[in-house]
Design an enzyme around this catalytic site. Structure first.
Site, short mmCIF file in Angstrom:
data_model
loop_
_atom_site.label_atom_id
_atom_site.label_comp_id
_atom_site.label_asym_id
_atom_site.label_seq_id
_atom_site.Cartn_x
_atom_site.Cartn_y
_atom_site.Cartn_z
N ASN A 173 44.81 59.99 43.75
CA ASN A 173 44.89 60.13 42.25
C ASN A 173 44.13 59.25 41.47
O ASN A 173 43.82 58.02 42.00
CB ASN A 173 46.30 59.96 41.99
CG ASN A 173 46.56 60.29 40.39
OD1 ASN A 173 46.11 61.36 39.60
ND2 ASN A 173 47.32 59.28 39.53
N HIS A 199 43.80 56.93 37.95
CA HIS A 199 44.70 56.57 36.81
C HIS A 199 43.84 55.74 36.14
O HIS A 199 43.28 54.81 36.55
CB HIS A 199 45.84 55.74 37.31
CG HIS A 199 46.96 55.32 36.23
ND1 HIS A 199 47.92 56.12 35.89
CD2 HIS A 199 46.89 53.98 35.88
CE1 HIS A 199 48.55 55.42 34.86
NE2 HIS A 199 48.18 54.31 34.86
N SER A 221 41.74 53.44 38.26
CA SER A 221 42.07 52.86 39.73
C SER A 221 42.19 54.34 40.31
O SER A 221 42.67 55.34 39.95
CB SER A 221 43.39 52.32 39.91
OG SER A 221 43.35 50.92 39.15
N ASP A 270 52.12 56.45 40.35
CA ASP A 270 51.26 55.38 40.44
C ASP A 270 51.26 53.97 41.07
O ASP A 270 50.78 52.96 40.64
CB ASP A 270 50.92 55.03 38.65
CG ASP A 270 50.67 56.29 37.65
OD1 ASP A 270 51.23 56.38 36.75
OD2 ASP A 270 50.16 57.10 38.32
#
Ligand code: GRF
Length: 195
Positions: free
Chosen positions: A106, A108, A135, A144
């Protein structure tokens, strides 16, 4: 490696990832999947010749497991090795995340572990930070919170608004995510740090 990219909106990170895999690359995009009907990224993916799918989360209401079972059915069809969340705005359950452990990334828009969650740019500005960024991390059940695979830093400038900072960070997202995916697809877990 077969890569599926999950989006909820415009998909600018999806485009950057897909374009980065166009040449000699260990990975290729096999599916772009959205939870939002009419998401701009779906049309962009179609324009790039990438198979797309839609799993609208709304009919499932609060039944996250049923929504994720529908996601998984689409993913089973495309048989990806790696999932890239790119502007995907649904929280995934521990069950789903566990099933993809070590194979789901992912991006972020903050320098994790700072500013998990939403409104990251407004929070960085409000805190008087002089640096911000983005990130890429492995997705774990902790929102996260997974291992960091890459970070990119940008300055916070006097007079910045969340919008001007977001635009500066987004430009770096489009460089960071492809760089991390390339290493990840090669089995290299060393973090990418930009600049
Ligand atoms: C952006 O806010 C980006 O920072 C975050 O998701 C949002 C939409 O990105 N990763 P995209 O244009 O849909 O990739």
């Amino acid at each position: 490696k077969r890569v599926a990219i999950l989006i909820s909106g415009g998909g600018s990170n999806m485009v950057a990832l897909a374009e980065s895999m166009a040449g000699d690359h260990p990975a290729r995009p096999v599916l772009v999947l959205s939870n939002v009907p009419g998401a701009g990224g779906l049309a962009k993916a179609e324009g790039m010749g990438i198979p797309t799918a839609l799993v609208d989360h709304r009919p499932f209401g609060k039944d996250r497991a049923a929504f994720e079972a529908a996601l998984q059915a689409e993913l089973d069809r495309a048989a990806p090795d790696i999932l890239c969340l790119a502007g995907f705005m649904r929280v995934l359950t521990e069950g789903f995340v566990t099933g993809w452990a070590g194979r789901m990334l992912n991006i972020h828009p903050s320098l994790l572990p700072k500013y998990r969650g939403l409104d990251t740019h407004a929070r960085a500005i409000a805190a008087g930070d002089t640096q911000a960024g983005c990130s890429v991390h492995e997705v774990t059940a902790e929102l996260d919170g997974g291992p960091i695979l890459g970070q990119a830093r940008v300055p916070v400038l006097p007079g910045d608004t969340p919008e001007t900072l977001a635009a500066r960070v987004l430009t770096m997202e489009h460089r960071l995510y492809p760089a991390v995916l390339h290493r990840f697809a090669m089995g290299d877990r060393r973090p990418v740090m930009l600049p």
